[in-house]
Write an enzyme that holds these catalytic residues in place. Structure first.
Site, PDB file in Angstrom:
ATOM      1  N   TYR B  98       0.820  -1.216   0.000  1.00  0.00           N
ATOM      2  CA  TYR B  98       0.000   0.000   0.000  1.00  0.00           C
ATOM      3  C   TYR B  98       0.853   1.265   0.000  1.00  0.00           C
ATOM      4  O   TYR B  98       0.478   2.264  -0.605  1.00  0.00           O
ATOM      5  CB  TYR B  98      -0.977   0.012   1.180  1.00  0.00           C
ATOM      6  CG  TYR B  98      -2.207  -0.818   0.933  1.00  0.00           C
ATOM      7  CD1 TYR B  98      -3.070  -0.513  -0.122  1.00  0.00           C
ATOM      8  CD2 TYR B  98      -2.515  -1.900   1.735  1.00  0.00           C
ATOM      9  CE1 TYR B  98      -4.203  -1.275  -0.364  1.00  0.00           C
ATOM     10  CE2 TYR B  98      -3.649  -2.671   1.511  1.00  0.00           C
ATOM     11  CZ  TYR B  98      -4.492  -2.349   0.456  1.00  0.00           C
ATOM     12  OH  TYR B  98      -5.612  -3.088   0.218  1.00  0.00           O
ATOM     13  N   GLU B 194       2.130 -30.662  16.506  1.00  0.00           N
ATOM     14  CA  GLU B 194       1.341 -30.240  15.344  1.00  0.00           C
ATOM     15  C   GLU B 194       0.104 -29.432  15.717  1.00  0.00           C
ATOM     16  O   GLU B 194      -0.123 -28.371  15.162  1.00  0.00           O
ATOM     17  CB  GLU B 194       0.914 -31.460  14.498  1.00  0.00           C
ATOM     18  CG  GLU B 194      -0.043 -31.082  13.368  1.00  0.00           C
ATOM     19  CD  GLU B 194      -0.300 -32.174  12.342  1.00  0.00           C
ATOM     20  OE1 GLU B 194       0.486 -33.144  12.284  1.00  0.00           O
ATOM     21  OE2 GLU B 194      -1.273 -32.055  11.589  1.00  0.00           O
ATOM     22  N   ASP B 246       0.802 -35.680  13.465  1.00  0.00           N
ATOM     23  CA  ASP B 246      -0.089 -36.762  13.068  1.00  0.00           C
ATOM     24  C   ASP B 246       0.686 -37.800  12.260  1.00  0.00           C
ATOM     25  O   ASP B 246       1.727 -37.492  11.672  1.00  0.00           O
ATOM     26  CB  ASP B 246      -1.198 -36.216  12.150  1.00  0.00           C
ATOM     27  CG  ASP B 246      -2.232 -35.391  12.904  1.00  0.00           C
ATOM     28  OD1 ASP B 246      -2.264 -35.474  14.146  1.00  0.00           O
ATOM     29  OD2 ASP B 246      -3.004 -34.673  12.241  1.00  0.00           O
TER      30      ASP B 246
END
Lengths: 366, 366
Positions: B98, B194, B246
């Site tokens: 910006y 995780e 996992d």
């Protein structure tokens, strides 16, 4: 205002339901479980209450051959909740689903099933699931500024203070269950900010010190924990809450609306997870014009979101200024982000935008 | 090991490049800007280095009529960086985009353009963009346990300590730039987790106290700030790092691989944003069998992810045990989450799984 049960009250609510089922079965009658219907058709918006309220429709499940499995799952889930509360433990919704894998025939096959049963128990007991020992996976919400958060170590009974004014960078991260937190503050207001980037700028430049406030980054649509944290803090310390989002329909109808009155599909617990005292000081369509902000065109999805809100959202239907704001944006077909203010200098938001907004209540939206 | 420049060194690097361009132009020669080619084809994996390294191909941009705009944008962005460093300010990538809206003809039309220029400068100066004053939007990474994080207030020079052992719930949230943080700890290791849900369980039960460790929740694929934080902490305090994810291909090849060696498309800064000392103690295919965990079937996408990694990922190609682990999972066609351990009791992970894993280095993956 908000219902906060002691652990033994939750345990006795669970026992009452279970006793009733047990007594009915012993008396050779069919046991029943009742909970409020969870749907937008069972909801109204009254600004005096400040959130989407249930209007009283109930659903009742009677134990029959076909409902036996769900009935058993509900009782098992209540037993798990009782165990969690009694041992001062918690389980995520995901963990609760996995625990059910040891319930033989009553095991859940998919997590949405166990989540649904949990929601029903929540509605039946009229407490939020965090009080029942079930915590969401997602967290969200970062706090910095003129606030000390106090928690009690359940093992030692020691009070532990987290002074949120002591962050040069970084923040205090809101935990997934906030029911037991206490607060100390001399701040004048809470500023709830859409993006982590803007939050970080305000922390870095100690905006909270100049303005004597508490900065809370929502990181998009605020999570339950984040809304509950703001609500408890605002209620207890009687603080106004100002929400500073992007100037787009997502900021208006998803982020701000959810913060202020809650969501449609969780009506039974909105009274805990909403911030009725919130006011909107985010970027409006008029700001896009007045501040000559760099914009992006509205997408078709944005426009549809706006038209849907004008037609169906009980909150928008209640407030003319919001109908006006949404219509103006659809007409301009442009949106602007809060960070677009950086065009006028990185700290323009601190030196100009926020002071101008805060000193002019007429520029706020309800 | 990692390059950490003082602010004045960054400013003088920027000045050197700018002076060279200026001198060339004054001498009526064409100025050039060079930076390493940022692509997998310019990368190798050497376990001694521990991360994906650049092999030396460069791209050079010479000022011509067609390159004038990019050239100007690069110099403008360097000037913004110099200003940020000199004033001890920061800008998000979005804010920098910006700011460019005031650069007239040199303004960027879309943020990916300004991000690309920022990446080129980062590669050219061989520093990471956080040191140049540019911070990412996203944060991520929650810390609890036997660690005190120390930061210095730039205004007062005061040292501020954040004691991460003082969290009953909640956590210390890693800031988006971690270069200036200092650490105090007597912990024996770092456990990188995780999910926020598992992290919360370990915090709630003060697992870190029993195991004398630091708990860091990655919340999925770790962000740059989270990886850099773990790396700096592990280097300075000579701590081993264990990753607990996992048991699925996403946990193996996205979360763990990115934590340990970095990502393919950011090779020029992997040396800062990787944790070569990490070992994998997450759920393996063998664990799914040994612990009789509830599973989900592998999707076609999972299988493709695994086959791609076996074929193309220089990290997997280097380590036989990882090839074995991925092949076994594809063969079993099942995956399991870390929270699946809850089937054996909510705290089985604390009483059984983690102690068994940590005491048996043969069960680790490299």
């Amino acid at each position: 205002m908000t219902k906060k049960l002691a652990n033994n009250e939750i345990v006795s609510s669970i026992k009452d339901v279970a006793d009733d089922v047990y007594t009915k079965i012993r008396g050779h009658k069919q046991p029943q479980l009742s909970s409020p219907l969870r749907a937008l058709s069972n909801v109204r918006y009254d600004p005096k209450a400040g959130y989407f309220e249930l209007v009283g429709k109930m659903k009742t499940s009677t134990l029959t051959a076909s409902s036996a499995k769900t009935f058993a799952q509900t009782l098992r889930m209540m037993a798990l909740s009782k165990q969690l509360v009694e041992t001062n433990d918690v389980a995520t919704k995901r963990e609760a689903y996995y625990v059910s894998k040891n319930w033989d025939e009553a095991r859940f096959n998919e997590q949405p099933e166990s989540d649904g049963v949990m929601d029903d128990i929540e509605a039946m007991l009229q407490v939020n699931r965090e009080q029942m020992g079930f915590t969401p996976e997602e967290k969200g919400g970062e706090v910095a500024g003129a606030l000390t958060v106090i928690e009690t170590d359940p093992e030692t009974g020691e009070e532990i203070k987290h002074d949120c004014s002591r962050f040069v960078s970084g923040s205090y991260s809101i935990p997934s269950s906030v029911e037991d937190l206490k607060f100390e503050t001399k701040a004048k207001f809470i500023l709830a900010i859409e993006t982590a980037g803007m939050h970080q700028r305000l922390v870095k430049h100690k905006y909270w010190q100049k303005a004597n406030c508490i900065l809370i980054s929502m990181g998009g649509v605020p999570t339950r924990a984040c809304r509950r944290f703001i609500r408890r803090l605002a209620d207890e310390k009687k603080l106004p809450v100002y929400a500073f989002t992007d100037g787009d329909l997502y900021g208006f109808t998803n982020i701000y609306r959810t913060l202020k009155v809650g969501s449609g599909n969780a009506a039974h617990i909105n009274k805990y997870f909403c911030v009725p005292q919130a006011k909107f000081i985010g970027v409006t369509t008029q700001d896009i014009i007045d501040y000559k902000l760099p914009t992006h065109p509205l997408s078709e999805i944005d426009i549809k979101r706006g038209k849907d809100a004008l037609k169906n959202d009980p909150f928008v239907l209640h407030y003319k200024p919001w109908q006006q704001a949404i219509k103006e944006m659809i007409q301009l077909r442009k949106r602007a982000e809060q960070q677009a203010l950086a065009q006028w200098g990185l700290n323009y938001v601190i030196t100009d935008y926020l002071p101008a907004k805060l000193s002019n209540p007429k520029s706020w939206l309800p």
